[in-house]
Design a protein around this motif. Structure first.
Motif, PDB file in Angstrom:
ATOM      1  N   GLY A   1       0.796  -1.230   0.000  1.00  0.00           N
ATOM      2  CA  GLY A   1       0.000   0.000   0.000  1.00  0.00           C
ATOM      3  C   GLY A   1       0.823   1.271   0.000  1.00  0.00           C
ATOM      4  N   TRP A   2       2.148   1.154   0.044  1.00  0.00           N
ATOM      5  CA  TRP A   2       3.031   2.320  -0.071  1.00  0.00           C
ATOM      6  C   TRP A   2       3.858   2.166  -1.339  1.00  0.00           C
ATOM      7  CZ3 TRP A   2       3.927   6.446   3.490  1.00  0.00           C
ATOM      8  CH2 TRP A   2       3.121   6.396   4.635  1.00  0.00           C
ATOM      9  N   VAL A   3       4.284   3.293  -1.900  1.00  0.00           N
ATOM     10  CA  VAL A   3       5.140   3.275  -3.084  1.00  0.00           C
ATOM     11  C   VAL A   3       6.454   3.952  -2.729  1.00  0.00           C
ATOM     12  CG1 VAL A   3       5.359   3.896  -5.510  1.00  0.00           C
ATOM     13  CG2 VAL A   3       3.105   3.450  -4.557  1.00  0.00           C
ATOM     14  N   HIS A   4       7.543   3.228  -2.934  1.00  0.00           N
ATOM     15  CA  HIS A   4       8.888   3.750  -2.666  1.00  0.00           C
ATOM     16  C   HIS A   4       9.558   3.994  -4.013  1.00  0.00           C
ATOM     17  CE1 HIS A   4      13.227   3.308  -1.469  1.00  0.00           C
ATOM     18  NE2 HIS A   4      12.805   4.083  -0.495  1.00  0.00           N
TER      19      HIS A   4
ATOM     20  N   ALA B   1       6.346  11.494 -13.767  1.00  0.00           N
ATOM     21  CA  ALA B   1       6.236  10.160 -13.157  1.00  0.00           C
ATOM     22  C   ALA B   1       5.496  10.239 -11.822  1.00  0.00           C
ATOM     23  CB  ALA B   1       7.622   9.551 -12.966  1.00  0.00           C
ATOM     24  N   LEU B   2       5.842  11.231 -11.007  1.00  0.00           N
ATOM     25  CA  LEU B   2       5.198  11.365  -9.695  1.00  0.00           C
ATOM     26  C   LEU B   2       3.705  11.663  -9.846  1.00  0.00           C
ATOM     27  CD1 LEU B   2       7.941  13.389  -7.787  1.00  0.00           C
ATOM     28  CD2 LEU B   2       7.284  11.020  -7.378  1.00  0.00           C
ATOM     29  N   ALA B   3       3.365  12.426 -10.884  1.00  0.00           N
ATOM     30  CA  ALA B   3       1.944  12.714 -11.127  1.00  0.00           C
ATOM     31  C   ALA B   3       1.204  11.441 -11.526  1.00  0.00           C
ATOM     32  CB  ALA B   3       1.813  13.775 -12.218  1.00  0.00           C
ATOM     33  N   ALA B   4       1.900  10.562 -12.284  1.00  0.00           N
ATOM     34  CA  ALA B   4       1.248   9.354 -12.813  1.00  0.00           C
ATOM     35  C   ALA B   4       1.046   8.281 -11.744  1.00  0.00           C
ATOM     36  CB  ALA B   4       2.092   8.791 -13.959  1.00  0.00           C
ATOM     37  N   ILE B   5       1.973   8.173 -10.792  1.00  0.00           N
ATOM     38  CA  ILE B   5       1.989   7.023  -9.862  1.00  0.00           C
ATOM     39  C   ILE B   5       0.682   6.863  -9.077  1.00  0.00           C
ATOM     40  CG2 ILE B   5       3.075   6.164  -7.734  1.00  0.00           C
ATOM     41  CD1 ILE B   5       5.784   7.048  -9.036  1.00  0.00           C
ATOM     42  N   PRO B   6       0.185   7.900  -8.373  1.00  0.00           N
ATOM     43  CA  PRO B   6      -1.050   7.676  -7.596  1.00  0.00           C
ATOM     44  C   PRO B   6      -2.232   7.305  -8.487  1.00  0.00           C
ATOM     45  CG  PRO B   6       0.003   9.757  -6.985  1.00  0.00           C
ATOM     46  CD  PRO B   6       0.685   9.277  -8.221  1.00  0.00           C
ATOM     47  N   LEU B   7      -2.303   7.918  -9.669  1.00  0.00           N
ATOM     48  CA  LEU B   7      -3.427   7.635 -10.568  1.00  0.00           C
ATOM     49  C   LEU B   7      -3.335   6.217 -11.129  1.00  0.00           C
ATOM     50  CD1 LEU B   7      -3.515  11.017 -12.528  1.00  0.00           C
ATOM     51  CD2 LEU B   7      -5.005  10.301 -10.667  1.00  0.00           C
ATOM     52  N   ALA B   8      -2.136   5.834 -11.568  1.00  0.00           N
ATOM     53  CA  ALA B   8      -1.970   4.516 -12.187  1.00  0.00           C
ATOM     54  C   ALA B   8      -2.177   3.390 -11.181  1.00  0.00           C
ATOM     55  CB  ALA B   8      -0.582   4.412 -12.818  1.00  0.00           C
ATOM     56  N   LEU B   9      -1.757   3.608  -9.935  1.00  0.00           N
ATOM     57  CA  LEU B   9      -1.785   2.524  -8.941  1.00  0.00           C
ATOM     58  C   LEU B   9      -2.942   2.642  -7.958  1.00  0.00           C
ATOM     59  CD1 LEU B   9       2.058   2.317  -8.173  1.00  0.00           C
ATOM     60  CD2 LEU B   9       0.730   1.127  -9.927  1.00  0.00           C
TER      61      LEU B   9
ATOM     62  N   GLN C   1      -1.744   9.919  -2.476  1.00  0.00           N
ATOM     63  CA  GLN C   1      -0.508  10.681  -2.700  1.00  0.00           C
ATOM     64  C   GLN C   1       0.407  10.691  -1.473  1.00  0.00           C
ATOM     65  OE1 GLN C   1      -2.274  14.422  -3.696  1.00  0.00           O
ATOM     66  NE2 GLN C   1      -2.543  13.909  -5.856  1.00  0.00           N
ATOM     67  N   ASP C   2      -0.186  10.657  -0.292  1.00  0.00           N
ATOM     68  CA  ASP C   2       0.617  10.697   0.941  1.00  0.00           C
ATOM     69  C   ASP C   2       1.432   9.426   1.140  1.00  0.00           C
ATOM     70  OD1 ASP C   2      -0.419  13.150   1.486  1.00  0.00           O
ATOM     71  OD2 ASP C   2      -1.994  12.413   2.820  1.00  0.00           O
ATOM     72  N   ARG C   3       1.141   8.385   0.325  1.00  0.00           N
ATOM     73  CA  ARG C   3       1.850   7.110   0.484  1.00  0.00           C
ATOM     74  C   ARG C   3       2.899   6.892  -0.604  1.00  0.00           C
ATOM     75  NH1 ARG C   3      -1.032   2.349   3.221  1.00  0.00           N
ATOM     76  NH2 ARG C   3      -1.751   3.346   5.119  1.00  0.00           N
ATOM     77  N   VAL C   4       3.321   7.988  -1.226  1.00  0.00           N
ATOM     78  CA  VAL C   4       4.404   7.932  -2.207  1.00  0.00           C
ATOM     79  C   VAL C   4       5.632   8.591  -1.587  1.00  0.00           C
ATOM     80  CG1 VAL C   4       5.170   8.591  -4.518  1.00  0.00           C
ATOM     81  CG2 VAL C   4       2.757   8.063  -4.113  1.00  0.00           C
ATOM     82  N   VAL C   5       6.734   7.836  -1.503  1.00  0.00           N
ATOM     83  CA  VAL C   5       7.970   8.345  -0.902  1.00  0.00           C
ATOM     84  C   VAL C   5       9.042   8.365  -1.982  1.00  0.00           C
ATOM     85  CG1 VAL C   5       9.728   7.973   0.871  1.00  0.00           C
ATOM     86  CG2 VAL C   5       7.344   7.376   1.336  1.00  0.00           C
ATOM     87  N   LEU C   6       9.726   9.499  -2.104  1.00  0.00           N
ATOM     88  CA  LEU C   6      10.744   9.647  -3.150  1.00  0.00           C
ATOM     89  C   LEU C   6      12.134   9.736  -2.535  1.00  0.00           C
ATOM     90  CD1 LEU C   6      11.538  10.325  -6.166  1.00  0.00           C
ATOM     91  CD2 LEU C   6      11.376  12.707  -5.475  1.00  0.00           C
TER      92      LEU C   6
END
Length: 730
Positions: free
Chosen positions: A468-471, A493-501, A505-510
């Motif tokens: 449930g998190w994206v690293h 890429a960051l814009a695409a990740i929450p939409l694609a998966l 957004q709060d669970r995306v860590v860069l």
């Protein structure tokens, strides 16, 4: 002294033309612009009015004398010739500020000293009384500016800088100076909007600087009306009756302004720690009836008390300074753009940003931009009219809901802007990979895996899923790539990740992964200390997605850990360079008689202890802190199963010398094989791309390369991620 004076007004860089316009309106004549300053002529009444009313200036300097100078003696003589008895008493206090260099003055401290000496020597009386220096609150503050051989000697009428209005005793992490905030409001058209009775809202108000400055403009309050001490207060040339007249006029205007019905001025702030300081600032400014501050996220920002409310939305989003800020900032700007479209149609908006590339990510066009400086940081003010046709790239198609035959209504204007072409390609690849790998992961009960690893060369990222998190790790772009293009692709890429998966957004860590040297990959990056529990092969493990470049779990070694679990029953297991001891947990789960884990880092051994105890293993599992090579030389015990996964390079202060896997692997393997029991197995792996196993090891031991057998489908695209060997005694 004549009735008219030459005045210099200083200001932050970039505000010169605005300050010139303001000063003309307050009575300054013959106005000319300079870098970070303007000059003109005025009478004393106008000089007082500029001090009281300038929202944009820093200082009002009254020029006493201009003279040419070739050396330090000329400087002394020129200052000494002024009749200082007209300006201060013999026993008064003095502060000198000096700027510029040349004409034998290379040091501003030396220049200031010369000016001070010239004044003091002029004023020293027969009794030996002379002025003393008081840098904080002097009777007279003298300023000398040296410009291409000309000295401009002035009195500072302001005292403390005019941006210090006195209401802001508490501030946030990166506050805008009050005069810069006022300049942004003026450029954004707030004086016009306020005159029309419009509203103002700030969805990220911090401690409320925009709100207070806006209310003072709307209520016609002089910004420094409450200031009690000025640079002219103790100056002998001060004309109290004239000052009283100017001050009384301003007081009457403020009373009249405050008697009007207050405009709707509201601030919202997500950080609860800033709410009370912000409210305190509003109260000190005497504007509690005009300005209200509430706690709220940008995503819930709703500036309209009723449908007829219109006005200005103004915002200064935070600038990224820490590791991984780009992800949260990108989503912040996206959310701001969405809220403007959803809640603020018909409003005007002004976004003041130190990251213009992020400004473009709001998905909403600016019709005008202004360049500003916030200290040394170049900034842009983006002015936006929020209308229904304000899409940069049209509407975004929503994913079809599974099992629904109901046609979706046509997209309406307030839907978020769709992804760019590149971002859509990236999203498509993520969804394709998710479809393929998701089935495998569910079948194998794998909850953490690599979804994407630079599959498309333009998007040089690794994207890992952790329950449930994206690293996300951004690989450093080669020098041949334009940094702006690389940043734009990252934002795509960051814009695409929450939409694609379908992930919040709060669970995306860069993280940004540079080419590592030494032990950088193990250095702490942040201190959030949030551990996430994940599962793999029937064991529970702790990962930390925020604080370190690596998460505590090397996903590519999953097949090796599962192999160790299958082979560990009844065996004595040794884990060298154990990191967070995930392999030891698997060995214990597989029924190992004992496990011993060795690492140099106390931090990682503490983490290892937590991993073991999370699974109920503790008494038979030793954790040893030490330099692996030194520990092995001392070790006299035998082990049936050994795992070694060394770093490529290590120069920790706690070990002797430097470890280099290519140079030192033969000695390391020999030491470990000496501790291997007959019939035992040693697994050796590492992630150094150019690594070559010494061919002579095959003469002493049975060596089999098993790299291909230690890759799961999520790393099949990157077969060079690691190399692995199985060794036994001959």
């Amino acid at each position: 002294m004549s009735d008219r004076f030459e005045l210099y007004l200083t200001c932050p860089k970039g505000l010169e033309s605005l300050l010139a316009e303001e000063a003309r309106g307050l009575g300054l004549e013959d106005v000319r612009e300079h870098t970070s300053a303007i000059r003109g002529t005025a009478d004393m009444e106008t000089a007082y009015r500029l001090c009281l009313w300038s929202r944009l200036g820093n200082r009002v300097l009254l020029v006493l004398k201009r003279f040419n100078m070739k050396n330090a003696d000329d400087l002394y003589d020129g200052v000494n010739e002024v009749d200082w008895h007209d300006h201060m008493a013999c026993d008064g206090t003095l502060a000198v500020e000096f700027s510029g260099h040349g004409s034998g003055i290379d040091n501003t401290h030396f220049g200031a000293l010369k000016v001070k000496d010239a004044i003091v020597d002029k004023l020293r009386n027969r009794e030996g009384e002379r002025p003393s220096v008081d840098k904080l609150n002097p009777d007279v503050r003298v300023h000398l500016r040296l410009d291409r051989g000309e000295a401009i000697l002035s009195l500072d009428l302001s005292g403390h800088s005019l941006h210090q209005r006195g209401y802001r005793l508490q501030q946030g992490a990166a506050p805008l100076k009050e005069n810069l905030a006022a300049a942004v409001l003026i450029r954004a058209g707030w004086p016009r909007i306020a005159a029309e009775g419009g509203a103002l809202a700030d969805p990220m108000c911090g401690v409320g600087t925009f709100l207070v400055e806006a209310a003072m403009i709307a209520a016609d309050i002089a910004p420094n009306l409450k200031r009690e001490r000025w640079g002219f207060t103790a100056w002998l040339g001060h004309v109290p009756a004239l000052w009283r007249k100017v001050h009384d006029e301003a007081t009457a205007r403020a009373h009249a302004g405050m008697a009007k019905p207050p405009l709707w001025i509201r601030g919202y702030e997500a950080d609860p720690r800033l709410i009370q300081p912000g409210r305190n600032n509003v109260e000190r400014a005497g504007l509690s009836d005009w300005v209200k501050i509430y706690q709220g996220e940008v995503g819930t920002f709703e500036p309209r008390p009723d449908q007829n409310q219109k006005g200005l939305v103004i915002s200064n989003p935070p600038y990224g300074e820490r590791l991984g800020d780009e992800a949260s900032l990108l989503y912040l700007y996206q959310n701001l753009g969405e809220r403007l479209r959803q809640a603020c149609l018909g409003w005007e908006a002004a976004v003041f940003t130190g990251a213009p590339e992020l400004g473009k990510r709001m998905g909403i066009r600016s019709h005008k931009q202004y360049a500003f400086w916030n200290g040394a940081l170049p900034c842009k003010l983006l002015l936006i009219k929020v209308t229904a046709d304000q899409f940069v790239t049209g509407e975004r198609r929503q994913p079809e809901q599974a099992g629904s035959d109901t046609p979706r209504p046509a997209p309406v204007a307030h839907e978020p802007a769709r992804l760019s072409e590149g971002a859509q390609m990236f999203a498509n690849r993520l969804q394709k990979n998710l479809k393929q790998l998701g089935k495998w992961a569910r079948r194998e009960q794998v909850s953490c895996y690599r979804l994407y690893d630079a599959d498309m060369p333009e998007y040089a990222l690794a994207v890992d899923l952790y329950e449930g998190w994206v690293h996300v790790q951004e690989y450093a772009a080669p020098r041949s790539i334009d940094p702006e293009k690389a940043q734009a692709r990252l934002f795509d890429a960051l814009a695409a990740i929450p939409l694609a998966l379908g992930i919040d957004q709060d669970r995306v860590v860069l993280k940004r992964r540079e080419r590592q040297s030494g032990t950088r990959q193990y250095e702490r990056q942040a201190t959030q200390g949030q551990f996430l529990e994940v599962s793999e092969g029937g064991v529970k493990l702790l990962v930390n997605l925020t604080d370190y470049l690596d998460t505590g779990l090397f996903l590519d070694h999953r097949p090796m850990r599962m192999r160790i679990q299958r082979e560990a029953a009844g065996k004595r297991f040794l884990n060298l360079f154990c990191y967070t001891a995930t392999a030891s947990v698997h060995a214990a789960k597989g029924g190992a008689r004992s496990t011993t884990s060795v690492d140099l880092s106390k931090t990682y051994l503490d983490w290892a202890r937590r991993n073991l105890s999370l699974n109920g293993f503790s008494d038979k599992n030793r954790l040893e802190q030490g330099d692996v090579m030194a520990w092995m030389q001392e070790c006299r015990e035998s082990y049936d199963l050994i795992f070694i996964d060394p770093p490529t390079f290590s120069n920790s202060k706690r070990m002797e010398g430097v470890f280099d896997v290519q140079r030192d692997h033969v000695e390391l393997i020999d030491l470990a094989m000496a501790r291997l029991a007959p019939g035992g197995v040693l697994y050796f792996s590492n992630n150094f791309r150019k690594f070559l196993l010494d061919e002579h090891l095959g003469e002493r031991y049975a060596v089999e390369e098993i790299s291909a057998q230690t890759l799961d489908p999520d790393f099949s695209r990157n077969s060079r991620i690691h190399k692995a060997w199985r060794l036994q005694l001959r």
